[in-house]
Design a protein around this motif. Structure first.
Motif, PDB file in Angstrom:
ATOM      1  N   ALA A 220       0.829  -1.204   0.000  1.00  0.00           N
ATOM      2  CA  ALA A 220       0.000   0.000   0.000  1.00  0.00           C
ATOM      3  C   ALA A 220       0.864   1.254   0.000  1.00  0.00           C
ATOM      4  O   ALA A 220       0.576   2.219  -0.728  1.00  0.00           O
ATOM      5  N   LEU A 221       1.915   1.258   0.793  1.00  0.00           N
ATOM      6  CA  LEU A 221       2.786   2.431   0.850  1.00  0.00           C
ATOM      7  C   LEU A 221       3.459   2.689  -0.495  1.00  0.00           C
ATOM      8  O   LEU A 221       3.622   3.846  -0.907  1.00  0.00           O
ATOM      9  N   ALA A 222       3.846   1.628  -1.195  1.00  0.00           N
ATOM     10  CA  ALA A 222       4.465   1.806  -2.515  1.00  0.00           C
ATOM     11  C   ALA A 222       3.478   2.435  -3.493  1.00  0.00           C
ATOM     12  O   ALA A 222       3.830   3.328  -4.276  1.00  0.00           O
ATOM     13  N   HIS A 223       2.231   1.982  -3.467  1.00  0.00           N
ATOM     14  CA  HIS A 223       1.232   2.577  -4.357  1.00  0.00           C
ATOM     15  C   HIS A 223       0.958   4.034  -3.976  1.00  0.00           C
ATOM     16  O   HIS A 223       0.726   4.877  -4.850  1.00  0.00           O
ATOM     17  N   ILE A 224       0.971   4.336  -2.684  1.00  0.00           N
ATOM     18  CA  ILE A 224       0.766   5.718  -2.250  1.00  0.00           C
ATOM     19  C   ILE A 224       1.899   6.613  -2.745  1.00  0.00           C
ATOM     20  O   ILE A 224       1.672   7.730  -3.239  1.00  0.00           O
ATOM     21  N   GLU A 225       3.133   6.136  -2.620  1.00  0.00           N
ATOM     22  CA  GLU A 225       4.269   6.921  -3.101  1.00  0.00           C
ATOM     23  C   GLU A 225       4.180   7.124  -4.614  1.00  0.00           C
ATOM     24  O   GLU A 225       4.496   8.203  -5.125  1.00  0.00           O
ATOM     25  N   HIS A 226       3.748   6.099  -5.334  1.00  0.00           N
ATOM     26  CA  HIS A 226       3.594   6.205  -6.793  1.00  0.00           C
ATOM     27  C   HIS A 226       2.507   7.233  -7.133  1.00  0.00           C
ATOM     28  O   HIS A 226       2.694   8.084  -8.022  1.00  0.00           O
ATOM     29  N   LEU A 228       1.609   9.745  -5.364  1.00  0.00           N
ATOM     30  CA  LEU A 228       2.095  11.080  -5.018  1.00  0.00           C
ATOM     31  C   LEU A 228       2.968  11.665  -6.124  1.00  0.00           C
ATOM     32  O   LEU A 228       3.017  12.884  -6.304  1.00  0.00           O
ATOM     33  N   ASP A 229       3.618  10.814  -6.878  1.00  0.00           N
ATOM     34  CA  ASP A 229       4.568  11.259  -7.890  1.00  0.00           C
ATOM     35  C   ASP A 229       3.917  11.547  -9.240  1.00  0.00           C
ATOM     36  O   ASP A 229       4.564  12.085 -10.131  1.00  0.00           O
ATOM     37  N   LEU A 230       2.638  11.210  -9.374  1.00  0.00           N
ATOM     38  CA  LEU A 230       1.959  11.369 -10.663  1.00  0.00           C
ATOM     39  C   LEU A 230       1.333  12.760 -10.801  1.00  0.00           C
ATOM     40  O   LEU A 230       0.955  13.381  -9.801  1.00  0.00           O
ATOM     41  N   ASP A 235      -3.008  10.757 -11.091  1.00  0.00           N
ATOM     42  CA  ASP A 235      -2.853  10.164  -9.759  1.00  0.00           C
ATOM     43  C   ASP A 235      -4.131   9.452  -9.305  1.00  0.00           C
ATOM     44  O   ASP A 235      -4.097   8.306  -8.859  1.00  0.00           O
ATOM     45  N   ALA A 236      -5.262  10.126  -9.443  1.00  0.00           N
ATOM     46  CA  ALA A 236      -6.523   9.523  -9.027  1.00  0.00           C
ATOM     47  C   ALA A 236      -6.850   8.302  -9.884  1.00  0.00           C
ATOM     48  O   ALA A 236      -7.318   7.272  -9.380  1.00  0.00           O
ATOM     49  N   ALA A 237      -6.596   8.403 -11.188  1.00  0.00           N
ATOM     50  CA  ALA A 237      -6.870   7.285 -12.095  1.00  0.00           C
ATOM     51  C   ALA A 237      -6.016   6.075 -11.730  1.00  0.00           C
ATOM     52  O   ALA A 237      -6.470   4.923 -11.826  1.00  0.00           O
ATOM     53  N   TYR A 238      -4.796   6.328 -11.303  1.00  0.00           N
ATOM     54  CA  TYR A 238      -3.891   5.238 -10.936  1.00  0.00           C
ATOM     55  C   TYR A 238      -4.472   4.409  -9.795  1.00  0.00           C
ATOM     56  O   TYR A 238      -4.554   3.180  -9.875  1.00  0.00           O
ATOM     57  N   LEU A 306      -2.009  14.795   2.455  1.00  0.00           N
ATOM     58  CA  LEU A 306      -3.218  15.520   2.077  1.00  0.00           C
ATOM     59  C   LEU A 306      -3.246  16.884   2.755  1.00  0.00           C
ATOM     60  O   LEU A 306      -2.739  17.032   3.876  1.00  0.00           O
ATOM     61  N   PRO A 307      -3.830  17.892   2.111  1.00  0.00           N
ATOM     62  CA  PRO A 307      -3.799  19.253   2.660  1.00  0.00           C
ATOM     63  C   PRO A 307      -4.446  19.364   4.041  1.00  0.00           C
ATOM     64  O   PRO A 307      -3.947  20.090   4.898  1.00  0.00           O
TER      65      PRO A 307
END
Length: 329
Positions: A220-226, A228-230, A235-238, A306-307
């Motif tokens: 999950a953390l890897a997908h979150i980092e990915h 964040l980088d898009l 990002d949302a589509a990913y 997140l803000p």
């Protein structure tokens, strides 16, 4: 800095005041350690660590202690007075890392000044000197190797050296969750890695650990980092994608949702990762069991991305509960 925080043995109550991101709210057992550290009472701090038992707990406590301003003073004295004890030197080294990282800030490299980098590297080199000594004397000492993953990243020692350090640690302490979260940062593109390496390491954590451990939360953390980088939109589509959703489902089922899972001090962080990733992908029903465990508890990481992390948590939790017919509380 990325720190691990705790989970109790079940979901906390849900109230209008939640959530709390304070690790001491979530791990009240560590309040005496904070009190002793703030008082500069080394014997009391030493006694707290002596009662922790597992390397995972020691590593979590070390991270929290290192984030307390001013503790370097009494830790320097303790290290000088007990030169054969690895604990004060390791705690002092991690405190130096936190001082350095506060100076560097969490900004991307292009936004960090040369003076910030100079001071940052100076503090990390101080830490590294202490840790090299400890690891030479105590090759299986997990807290020191874990902190050396952070110094390797900050000093830009490269992927191979970071992996060497992780392998040295995991040879004695496999599936050490905090070390895994630290190496994940290293293998992401922002620190010279790649998404192939990041997701590959996450899969390694998930498939190599016993069922019910926290390790698969690294997926999950890897997908979150990915995410964040898009760029915005991608990002949302990913995270909405079926492959990512299925990857997250598998990881959750073999880790924190597995019948063999026994909640520990890393469980709030692991559940937070899944709740965050599922929610951002719009998979609210999948997020529901994670929010049910969390109650009003959460960890700064990854919600800090997140803000307004509090409002985001509450909104996502409401959507998750409603998706399961639980209503909003």
């Amino acid at each position: 800095m990325t720190s691990t925080t705790s989970g109790m043995t079940g979901g906390g109550p849900m109230g209008s005041s939640g959530p709390t991101f304070d690790p001491y709210d979530n791990t009240p057992e560590l309040i005496p350690l904070r009190t002793a550290a703030q008082a500069g009472d080394w014997p009391a701090v030493r006694a707290c660590f002596a009662g922790l038992g597992s390397v995972d707990r020691i590593s979590s406590a070390s991270s929290l202690l290192a984030d307390i301003a001013g503790v370097e003073g009494f830790l320097e004295r303790a290290a000088a007075e007990s030169p054969a004890d690895p604990l004060p030197r390791t705690l002092l080294a991690e405190r130096y890392v936190y001082i350095g990282w506060d100076i560097r800030s969490g900004a991307r490299a292009k936004d960090v000044s040369q003076d910030q980098f100079s001071q940052f590297h100076d503090w990390l080199r101080r830490a590294e000197r202490l840790l090299i000594e400890v690891c030479a004397e105590q090759p299986s000492y997990a807290p020191a190797w874990t902190t050396r993953l952070t110094t390797a990243r900050g000093l830009q020692l490269g992927q191979a050296e970071a992996r060497r350090r992780y392998d040295r640690l995991s040879a004695h302490h496999p599936h050490h969750y905090r070390a895994q979260t630290q190496l994940l940062q290293q293998v992401c593109p922002k620190w010279g890695g790649s998404w192939e390496a990041a997701h590959g390491f996450a899969r390694e954590c998930a498939t190599g650990a016993p069922d019910g451990s926290n390790s698969a939360a690294v997926v999950a953390l890897a997908h979150i980092e990915h995410w964040l980088d898009l760029p915005s939109g991608e990002d949302a589509a990913y995270l909405r994608g079926v492959p990512v959703r299925d990857d997250l489902r598998f990881a959750a089922q073999v880790s924190v949702l597995h019948p063999d899972h026994r909640p520990d001090w890393n469980s709030v962080g692991a559940h937070s990762a899944f709740a965050f990733a599922f929610s951002l992908g719009g998979h609210h029903a999948d997020a529901a069991p994670h929010f049910a465990f969390l109650g009003d508890r959460a960890t700064e990481y990854p919600w800090q991305y997140l803000p307004d992390q509090r409002s985001a948590f509450l909104g996502f939790r409401k959507a998750a509960l409603e998706s399961r017919g639980g209503g909003a509380r």
